[in-house]
Design a protein around this motif. Structure first.
Motif, short mmCIF file in Angstrom:
data_model
loop_
_atom_site.label_atom_id
_atom_site.label_comp_id
_atom_site.label_asym_id
_atom_site.label_seq_id
_atom_site.Cartn_x
_atom_site.Cartn_y
_atom_site.Cartn_z
N TRP A 145 84.83 57.32 55.41
CA TRP A 145 85.13 58.75 55.31
C TRP A 145 86.63 58.87 55.13
CZ3 TRP A 145 81.40 56.50 58.14
CH2 TRP A 145 80.09 56.95 57.89
N ARG A 157 88.38 65.81 52.88
CA ARG A 157 87.80 64.54 53.32
C ARG A 157 86.36 64.46 52.82
NH1 ARG A 157 90.73 61.39 57.02
NH2 ARG A 157 92.60 62.46 57.78
N GLY A 159 82.75 61.49 52.36
CA GLY A 159 82.15 60.20 52.65
C GLY A 159 81.83 59.46 51.36
N SER A 428 80.68 70.08 54.97
CA SER A 428 80.77 68.61 55.03
C SER A 428 82.19 68.17 55.34
CB SER A 428 80.27 67.99 53.74
OG SER A 428 81.03 68.42 52.63
N ILE A 432 83.43 66.09 59.07
CA ILE A 432 84.11 64.79 59.11
C ILE A 432 85.31 64.80 60.05
CG2 ILE A 432 85.41 63.14 57.69
CD1 ILE A 432 83.60 63.96 55.34
N THR A 436 87.57 61.73 62.39
CA THR A 436 88.69 61.12 61.66
C THR A 436 90.01 61.72 62.13
OG1 THR A 436 88.28 62.69 59.84
CG2 THR A 436 87.32 60.49 59.64
N PRO A 510 79.31 61.57 60.78
CA PRO A 510 80.21 62.24 59.83
C PRO A 510 79.53 62.83 58.60
CG PRO A 510 81.13 60.13 60.54
CD PRO A 510 79.72 60.18 61.05
N ASP A 511 78.34 62.40 58.30
CA ASP A 511 77.63 62.92 57.13
C ASP A 511 76.74 64.11 57.43
OD1 ASP A 511 78.61 61.25 55.11
OD2 ASP A 511 77.15 59.67 55.58
#
Length: 621
Positions: A145, A157, A159, A428, A432, A436, A510-511
């Protein structure tokens, strides 16, 4: 005191699953990192170049020293304010290059990861660091990511599988899933005006499908003197939950100066901010008074006045805000604080009673700009001014070294609705961030933008951002009246704690979604944000330790009477509340690109505690 040392090298604690070592092979100096005995980073090449001479290949090992580093530090804001103890194992490996130059790799290993930095212990005069050999190869089948590199970190950001990762520069922190549970987050710590910031450059795909990331410094050449010549290159390893709660970046940073160790004047909290909803409102005294009054009624602590303020009336608004228990912060641009004469403004503003500054548009990772940061950090600490950096670098441990730093932007946040109406922030992108950017420090994304044009996220998603995103002072984007018009949102934001004692990941990936729990005293605040179709999110509560029959107040998307969560779900119709008791888990229905916010407390504990701030009368002549 920083880095209290023991000559005894104690065994690693059983709870610490990370180990690392440096080897000197025929291929050069290499770093290996393991977790639970499994290799995470395999023989990472180490070394750097000075004035074109490469240090690394053909190196002769001269000496290795080891020590245990134990220390305690205090955070005034962040994911876990309060006192923190830690223990690292440190080894210093001294090498001699074929040309006779002595250089060092300093390795730290902590509970959550490993870090290395380079040094020139016997350098006479100065030299220039012109490149670095540190390179991490991502295995085939991994997923990352990332964000395209920009020195102020405001690109989206996203993925991407390693097989599809394009060659090019990417910003930190860089997150990779190595297997079902093990993740690697690459970032930095311990930077100051001796260094330039770094990023990673992805090369072409390897024959086996892997891809190598080369640590690359922003400046082509960085002049250095004897001693350490780079910041820490940090490798956090573990589960997503390990990474979200980690303080390894702060542990590696220098200690605060003794006179700043207490810094009780630093006041985390929530801020009203008019610029997003009215570009020219910073020039309007009456509007600022209104924002103060509504903020005080919500129990918030701060007001940020952005561009356009006039020194003729700032003392007046400061006095008015003070009577409501609200502190005032002023926006400025970095170029206006770029000389000794300019810096005198800080003392003037402090004399008016201003509590902090938002400094904007630095937009550089150069050594020269970090020297500017050094000056601002030192002077703001001396004067007792909180600082929020925008158009800035990412956090690299300054929350420990300079506790007055209560925020950084370095994220594509709600201001992009203002400048780029056709580029709404995606759900999305938001999901993330907790995995991160926000892992490494405060993130001023200015959340909860109900009035954003072209917004695709639901109201529940926007409210959930108030917890899912952490900043020492959270600046809410929307007009204060927009919150007042949504009673459930206003109630939650009034209850929202100003500072966090603990942060945990409760659910997510994260997805797909992120559910973050943050504790303040005996209450937990939970923020959930999701991307994709409407659905039910299962959230375990056992990590919160709230016991049986916990009280849970949930504010989420109000679903229409028909449609439910089938086929992506019908459009939500605002916010709705639910109060339940739960022992171990809750199930929350969210809209498409939806979310929720919640308060969880043990049975018998008062769940709602917010109260307006007092309105003290103006002094009489």
């Amino acid at each position: 005191m920083e880095n209290v040392l023991s000559d005894e090298v104690s065994p690693r604690e059983a709870a610490s699953a990370v180990n690392a070592w440096i080897s000197d092979t025929g291929e050069g100096v290499r770093l290996t990192v393991t977790r639970d005995g499994a290799v995470v980073l395999d023989r990472v090449p180490l070394g750097f170049s000075i004035d074109g001479a490469v240090l690394g290949p053909g190196a002769e090992l001269v000496h290795v020293s080891e020590r245990t580093v134990r220390d305690r530090f205090t955070l005034r804001s962040g994911k876990s304010a309060g006192d923190h103890d830690y223990e690292h194992h440190e080894s210093v490996h001294t090498f001699r290059a074929p040309g006779g130059v002595e250089w060092q790799v300093i390795l730290r290993v902590g509970r959550d990861g490993a870090a290395i930095r380079y040094a020139l212990p016997a350098l006479d005069g100065t030299t220039r660091v012109t490149g670095e050999r540190t390179a991490v190869t991502l295995p085939a089948g991994s997923r990352s990511w990332v964000l395209d590199y920009q020195t102020w970190y405001e690109t989206p950001r996203f993925g991407v599988d390693t097989a599809d990762l394009a060659s090019g520069a990417y910003g930190l922190p860089f997150l990779t899933r190595l297997d079902a549970t093990t993740h690697l987050l690459i970032t930095e710590s311990g930077i100051d005006g001796r260094f330039a910031g770094a990023h990673v450059v992805a090369g072409e795909a390897e024959p086996d499908g892997g891809r190598t990331l080369l640590v690359t410094v922003a400046d082509e050449a960085v002049e250095v003197a004897r001693g350490v010549v780079t910041p820490w290159r940090v490798f956090l390893v573990g589960t997503l939950a390990d990474l979200v709660s980690s303080l390894f970046v702060e542990e590696l940073a220098p200690a605060a100066a003794p006179e700043q160790a207490d810094a009780a004047w630093v006041r985390p909290g929530r801020a009203a901010w008019s610029w997003w909803s009215g570009f020219y409102s910073g020039a309007q005294l009456a509007e600022q008074r209104h924002f103060v009054d509504v903020a005080a009624d919500l129990g918030w602590e701060h007001l940020l006045i952005d561009c356009g303020w006039e020194e003729t009336w700032v003392p007046e608004i400061v006095a008015h805000a003070s009577r409501r228990g609200v502190q005032v912060h002023l926006w400025t641009i970095w170029r206006d604080l770029n000389s000794p004469q300019d810096l005198r403004k800080l003392a003037l503003w402090r004399s008016w009673g201003v509590a902090g500054i938002k400094v904007d548009f630095m937009e550089s990772e150069s050594k020269d700009r970090y020297r500017w940061y050094d000056t601002i950090l030192t002077e703001s600490a001396r004067l007792g001014l909180m600082v929020n950096f925008h158009g800035s670098v990412i956090p690299r441990g300054w929350a420990r070294t300079f506790p007055q730093v209560i925020g950084y932007e370095a994220v594509r946040g709600a201001e992009y609705y203002v400048f780029f109406e056709d580029q709404a922030l995606t759900a999305s992108h938001n999901v993330i961030q907790p995995f991160t950017r926000n892992i490494v420090g405060a993130m001023d994304a200015t959340p909860v933008a109900f009035g954003a044009p072209g917004r695709t996220t639901s109201d529940g998603h926007e409210l959930g951002l108030s917890v899912a995103f952490e900043c020492g002072i959270t600046h809410f984007a929307d007009h204060v009246d927009a919150y007042a018009r949504r009673p459930l949102a206003a109630r939650f934001l009034a209850e929202l704690a100003p500072v966090w004692d603990e942060t945990v990941l409760l659910a997510g990936d994260p997805d797909t979604h992120a559910v973050i729990g943050r504790r303040a005293g005996d209450r937990w605040f939970v923020g959930g944000i999701a991307t994709g179709d409407a659905r039910v999110i299962h959230v375990r509560l056992d990590r919160l330790g709230v016991g049986p029959d916990a009280q849970v107040w949930i504010v989420t998307d109000a679903m229409p009477a028909t449609g439910g969560t089938r086929n992506g779900g019908a459009a939500p119709t605002g916010l709705a509340e639910t109060v339940v008791t739960a022992a171990d888990a809750i199930d929350v229905a969210v809209a498409r690109d939806g979310g929720f916010a919640a308060i969880v407390a043990p049975a018998g504990v008062e769940l709602f505690r917010a109260a307006p701030r007092r309105h003290l009368p103006a002094p009489t002549a």
